[in-house]
Design a protein around this motif. Sequence first.
Motif, mmCIF file in Angstrom:
data_model
loop_
_atom_site.group_PDB
_atom_site.id
_atom_site.type_symbol
_atom_site.label_atom_id
_atom_site.label_comp_id
_atom_site.label_asym_id
_atom_site.label_seq_id
_atom_site.Cartn_x
_atom_site.Cartn_y
_atom_site.Cartn_z
ATOM 1 N N SER A 448 0.833 -1.212 0.000
ATOM 2 C CA SER A 448 0.000 0.000 0.000
ATOM 3 C C SER A 448 0.860 1.252 0.000
ATOM 4 O O SER A 448 0.565 2.242 -0.704
ATOM 5 N N GLU A 484 -7.260 2.171 2.597
ATOM 6 C CA GLU A 484 -6.916 0.740 2.488
ATOM 7 C C GLU A 484 -5.756 0.389 3.405
ATOM 8 O O GLU A 484 -5.746 -0.688 4.033
ATOM 9 N N ASP A 488 -5.656 -2.267 6.333
ATOM 10 C CA ASP A 488 -4.646 -3.325 6.454
ATOM 11 C C ASP A 488 -4.028 -3.351 7.835
ATOM 12 O O ASP A 488 -3.763 -4.419 8.401
ATOM 13 N N LYS A 556 -9.922 -7.746 -0.866
ATOM 14 C CA LYS A 556 -9.120 -6.868 -1.711
ATOM 15 C C LYS A 556 -9.396 -7.062 -3.198
ATOM 16 O O LYS A 556 -9.424 -6.092 -3.967
#
Length: 643
Positions: A448, A484, A488, A556
């Motif tokens: 990410s 995101e 995570d 995802k």
Amino acid sequence: MNISSPRLPWSLGAKLNLIGACLLLLALSGIGLMMSFTRQLDGGAAAVNEAGRMRMQTWRLAQSLEGGNPALIAGQLDQFEQSLLLLSRGDPTRPLALPKDPATRAAFVVVQDEWLRLRSDWTSGPAPQAEQVAERATQFVAHIDDFVSAIESQLASLTALLNWLQFAMVGLALTAAAALLYAGYRLILRPLSRLHAGLAQVGRGDLEARVSVSSHDEFGALSEGFNAMAATLQGLYQNLEAQVSAKTQDLALQNTRLAALYRAADWVSKADSLPTLAQGFATQLRALAQADASAVRWSDEGNRRYLLLASDGLPQALVDEEQCVPTGACFCGQTLDSAETRVIPILPLQDGPDADARAMLGHCERAGFQAVITVPVRLHERMLGELNLFYRQPKELAADERALLETLASHLAGAIEGLRASAMEREAAVAEERGLLARELHDSIAQSLSFLKIQVSLLRQAQERQQPEAAAQAVAELDAGVRESLADVRALLLHFRTRTNGEDILPALQSTLRKFEQQSGLQSELSMANDGLPLAADVQVQVLHVVQEALSNVRKHAQARRVWVSVQQRPFWRVEVRDDGCGFQPDAAAWDETHVGLRIMQERAARIGGRVEVSSVPGQGSRVVLSLEPLVSADAGIQKGNA
């Protein structure tokens, strides 16, 4: 000068065998003579019978001559000849034999000669007159009677000898019985009575009792042994108090050493660090060995030097000087090839040929020590260190003390190796945990952040080019990437905080699916089939992590609306995560880049003896199946049952 060989003593068995052999020889001789006389008597009696037949044959032949029948006369002549031949040769099939005395032999010769003349007169020429035949037959029968008388006389002599021999055998039996009784008394009963009397005296407490040794046989050896035993008992009784005191002191010393050995073993099992272990061991070793000082040295892996880990009673100057001793530079730092438990005397040395030895022992000599004991600490032919005991008086090392010190050294070696193994286990656990954390960070946040870095570059370029639309799109992508990444991080925290509850994995799976629904907004369904052996706690954690990885990939990449998790417990554990998303092409080139969590799931499954299989059809969703070998499930159930 002639040297005669020593005369060997006669044993009791040899004496009895000699007496028995003599008596047996005499008995056999007498029996042999009696059998010989008996056979001669039987042979003589048979010869008398055969001579009586010859009388009858003579008169029968005389009658046949009067009748004048030639065939009958010839047959009778042959029968007489056969009788003479039988008397002359004897008959082996029956006891028939002439006595061998001269009188009998002479009478038989006369009979043979007279028969030859008589046969010649009766068979040659005209037949004699009846009066002449009767007269000659009477004369010939008289010679036969003389022959029979000679045989009977000899048989009478043999009968007399046989009677005397029978009396002699009776006397021999009586003599043998008397000899055996005397020999038994002289060789067995009398020595036994002496030994019995001696034992009775010893039983009454008279330890000065002794038995006279009158022979060199077994009873003589028993008498000597009895005397030696009595002397030993007398000595033991006289020194019993001193020996009991010495044994008591020895047992007390052994108990002290055994207690010290137990204390040392207990200490090495509880020590949690090498310095603590070495210091406590040095203190206990000094007290146990009654030394003036002690030291524990540690050797490096290559046995190049010895470091002083701990000491007790050593002067500080000696501690500073011998903090690090190169191997072989001093008597204390032994090499692996020559290492052994030994006592090193420290004697005053003068300058000269012994200057090197003085340099090696100079520290100990200046500290006032006169002896040092070195004990190598080895494990599997590897030198771990050395124990040193210092004495201000000369010291000798007994065998039991040496064994005790070497046993203590082996305990210390095991403890050092145990600490080393524990440290390696902790290091391995930390390394494994770090690796796991690194994999998690790499597979989630790191990717990410890489995406955010790219979007920041695009935003900077859009601003430099004054492209508001591109900049707005980059900002939107950054906002989505930050959200995101935050998701995570939360998933990662949840991943490491998740724990199983006892033997049942169902509550942990339910909690995981609830959090998944909250994060993704997707619907999930959990089903469990059959009842089987439970999984071990560490296996449950890995199974749960694999499920979380599969759910994370669904969130995802799958673009799914619904997720199903099914668990099968028999005949082996099988966990399946299925979705109704867009699916993917398993052999696509972007497989590793898109589904990076697969490798992590496979590593976790391999760690617990399982395997992960992934299948998917584009547009029809995907499926992740974790299968455990039956042995893993059974072993886990047995371990929990034993617990």
